[in-house]
Scaffold this active site. Structure first.
Site, PDB file in Angstrom:
ATOM      1  N   ASP A  67     -41.038 102.804  17.211  1.00 37.92           N
ATOM      2  CA  ASP A  67     -39.568 102.819  17.210  1.00 37.92           C
ATOM      3  C   ASP A  67     -38.966 102.362  15.883  1.00 37.92           C
ATOM      4  O   ASP A  67     -39.668 101.840  15.014  1.00 37.92           O
ATOM      5  CB  ASP A  67     -39.043 101.941  18.359  1.00 37.92           C
ATOM      6  CG  ASP A  67     -39.798 100.611  18.483  1.00 37.92           C
ATOM      7  OD1 ASP A  67     -40.436 100.186  17.505  1.00 37.92           O
ATOM      8  OD2 ASP A  67     -39.748 100.001  19.558  1.00 37.92           O
ATOM      9  N   ASP A 136     -37.778  91.780  29.296  1.00 39.48           N
ATOM     10  CA  ASP A 136     -37.323  92.564  30.450  1.00 39.48           C
ATOM     11  C   ASP A 136     -38.332  93.651  30.843  1.00 39.48           C
ATOM     12  O   ASP A 136     -38.018  94.539  31.625  1.00 39.48           O
ATOM     13  CB  ASP A 136     -35.947  93.191  30.153  1.00 39.48           C
ATOM     14  CG  ASP A 136     -35.962  94.091  28.918  1.00 39.48           C
ATOM     15  OD1 ASP A 136     -37.054  94.310  28.334  1.00 39.48           O
ATOM     16  OD2 ASP A 136     -34.886  94.592  28.528  1.00 39.48           O
ATOM     17  N   HIS A 138     -39.712  95.862  28.748  1.00 38.07           N
ATOM     18  CA  HIS A 138     -39.658  97.118  27.989  1.00 38.07           C
ATOM     19  C   HIS A 138     -40.888  97.301  27.110  1.00 38.07           C
ATOM     20  O   HIS A 138     -41.493  96.334  26.667  1.00 38.07           O
ATOM     21  CB  HIS A 138     -38.350  97.258  27.185  1.00 38.07           C
ATOM     22  CG  HIS A 138     -38.224  96.401  25.968  1.00 38.07           C
ATOM     23  ND1 HIS A 138     -37.222  95.468  25.814  1.00 38.07           N
ATOM     24  CD2 HIS A 138     -38.929  96.347  24.820  1.00 38.07           C
ATOM     25  CE1 HIS A 138     -37.336  94.886  24.632  1.00 38.07           C
ATOM     26  NE2 HIS A 138     -38.373  95.397  24.006  1.00 38.07           N
ATOM     27  N   GLU A 143     -35.869 100.474  27.547  1.00 37.05           N
ATOM     28  CA  GLU A 143     -35.271  99.407  28.347  1.00 37.05           C
ATOM     29  C   GLU A 143     -35.352  99.755  29.841  1.00 37.05           C
ATOM     30  O   GLU A 143     -35.580 100.918  30.204  1.00 37.05           O
ATOM     31  CB  GLU A 143     -33.793  99.238  27.943  1.00 37.05           C
ATOM     32  CG  GLU A 143     -33.574  98.785  26.494  1.00 37.05           C
ATOM     33  CD  GLU A 143     -33.838  97.287  26.280  1.00 37.05           C
ATOM     34  OE1 GLU A 143     -34.699  96.703  26.958  1.00 37.05           O
ATOM     35  OE2 GLU A 143     -33.181  96.713  25.393  1.00 37.05           O
TER      36      GLU A 143
HETATM   37  C1  GLP Z   1     -39.149  94.855  20.292  1.00 35.51           C
HETATM   38  C2  GLP Z   1     -40.106  95.969  19.936  1.00 35.51           C
HETATM   39  C3  GLP Z   1     -41.247  96.010  20.929  1.00 35.51           C
HETATM   40  C4  GLP Z   1     -41.851  94.631  21.065  1.00 35.51           C
HETATM   41  C5  GLP Z   1     -40.806  93.655  21.566  1.00 35.51           C
HETATM   42  C6  GLP Z   1     -41.340  92.263  21.758  1.00 35.51           C
HETATM   43  O1  GLP Z   1     -38.355  95.209  21.350  1.00 35.51           O
HETATM   44  N1  GLP Z   1     -39.460  97.233  19.913  1.00 35.51           N
HETATM   45  O2  GLP Z   1     -42.209  96.956  20.500  1.00 35.51           O
HETATM   46  O3  GLP Z   1     -42.943  94.675  21.942  1.00 35.51           O
HETATM   47  O4  GLP Z   1     -39.771  93.631  20.605  1.00 35.51           O
HETATM   48  O5  GLP Z   1     -41.241  91.536  20.569  1.00 35.51           O
HETATM   49  P1  GLP Z   1     -41.996  90.175  20.273  1.00 35.51           P
HETATM   50  O6  GLP Z   1     -43.414  90.541  20.049  1.00 35.51           O
HETATM   51  O7  GLP Z   1     -41.350  89.657  19.018  1.00 35.51           O
HETATM   52  O8  GLP Z   1     -41.793  89.311  21.438  1.00 35.51           O
END
Ligand code: GLP
Length: 264
Positions: A67, A136, A138, A143
């Site tokens: 993304d 959440d 995702h 989402e």
């Molecule tokens: C963002 C990214 C996800 C990632 C998530 C969790 O939403 N698009 O790919 O898994 O954050 O982030 P973190 O690893 O910082 O908790």
């Protein structure tokens, strides 16, 4: 789904880094799906070290990121392109034609999404997809409520996700609201998936996606339908799982030939 609970996040990252390294060693033209966020940082660092120490070539690998933010310059410190260059691509000396990230600065978002899907079609399938998970549930930026049949498209972030991603943006207003993300079906098309989750703040999402009902309200729960998923957890992220003892027993009793993919 194989649930692997490690002593801590560092050990989980080391184990998953060995798995990725061994894949590359076996298959030098691996098509690798990549995630961002704080969770895979240690994995990337350890992967770079392993590749260096074994003098492995990564000249033939291809990568696809999940993304990117829309309307954020690629050179902005908060863009996922900046993150990937800083944490992996530069250290591995990847050429520009080896990596792919959706273009968040495009003029026509639908065209860019279709273009990204076409690229994955042409160069894929993604053979190993690395994932983190949002609080959440995702994956990518899909989402809750995202269609299980979705492909790369524009999504609007929830306020919780915006706040979780605030760190590299200078004001609340600057935190992006829109993103381009691989769809859930795009992710499910990967041949193999490795998901990492660390910390108590992920415990609810982890229990819900591994042991709860499959529901679009917990996007990662669709992974229950994927035949090759490994989930690497630290004890805090695993704390709300009901069958923790069983998962630990399965890993401890793994036959030695199944451990080869983790060898150093
Ligand atoms: C963002 C990214 C996800 C990632 C998530 C969790 O939403 N698009 O790919 O898994 O954050 O982030 P973190 O690893 O910082 O908790």
């Amino acid at each position: 789904m194989e649930v692997i609970v490690c002593e801590n996040a560092e050990k989980a990252s080391a184990l998953s880094a060995r798995l990725v390294k061994n894949k590359i060693k076996k298959q030098p033209d691996l098509v690798l799906g990549l995630a961002t966020g704080s969770t895979p940082l240690q994995l990337y660092k350890q992967l770079v070290d392993l590749i260096d120490s074994e003098n492995l070539s990564v000249k033939e690998i291809t990568t696809f990121n999940l993304d990117e933010y829309v309307g954020v310059a690629a050179t902005h410190p908060g863009s996922y392109q900046t993150y990937m260059k800083k944490n992996l691509f530069e250290a591995l000396n990847l050429r520009e034609d080896q990596w792919h990230i959706p273009n968040g600065e495009c003029q026509d978002v639908s065209q860019e999404c279709q273009h990204y899907e076409n690229l994955i079609d042409a160069k894929g399938p993604i053979q190993l997809q690395i994932l983190g998970i949002g609080r959440d549930g995702h994956i990518g930026f899909n989402e809750p409520g995202s269609s299980f049949g979705s492909r790369t498209r524009l999504k609007t972030l929830t306020e919780e996700t915006r706040q979780d991603n605030a760190l590299l943006f200078s004001s609340t207003e600057e935190i992006p609201r829109h993103v381009i993300t691989m769809g859930i079906q795009t992710i499910m098309d990967s041949e193999e998936i490795v998901l990492l989750a660390f910390g108590a703040q992920k415990a609810d999402a982890v229990a819900a996606f591994i042991e709860g009902p499959v529901s679009a309200s917990v996007p990662a729960s669709i992974l229950q339908f994927h035949p090759r998923v490994k989930v690497f957890l630290d004890p805090q992220a695993a704390a709300k799982l009901s069958h923790l003892d069983y998962y630990q027993e399965v890993f401890a009793q793994k036959p030695s030939w199944q451990m080869l993919e983790f060898e150093s």
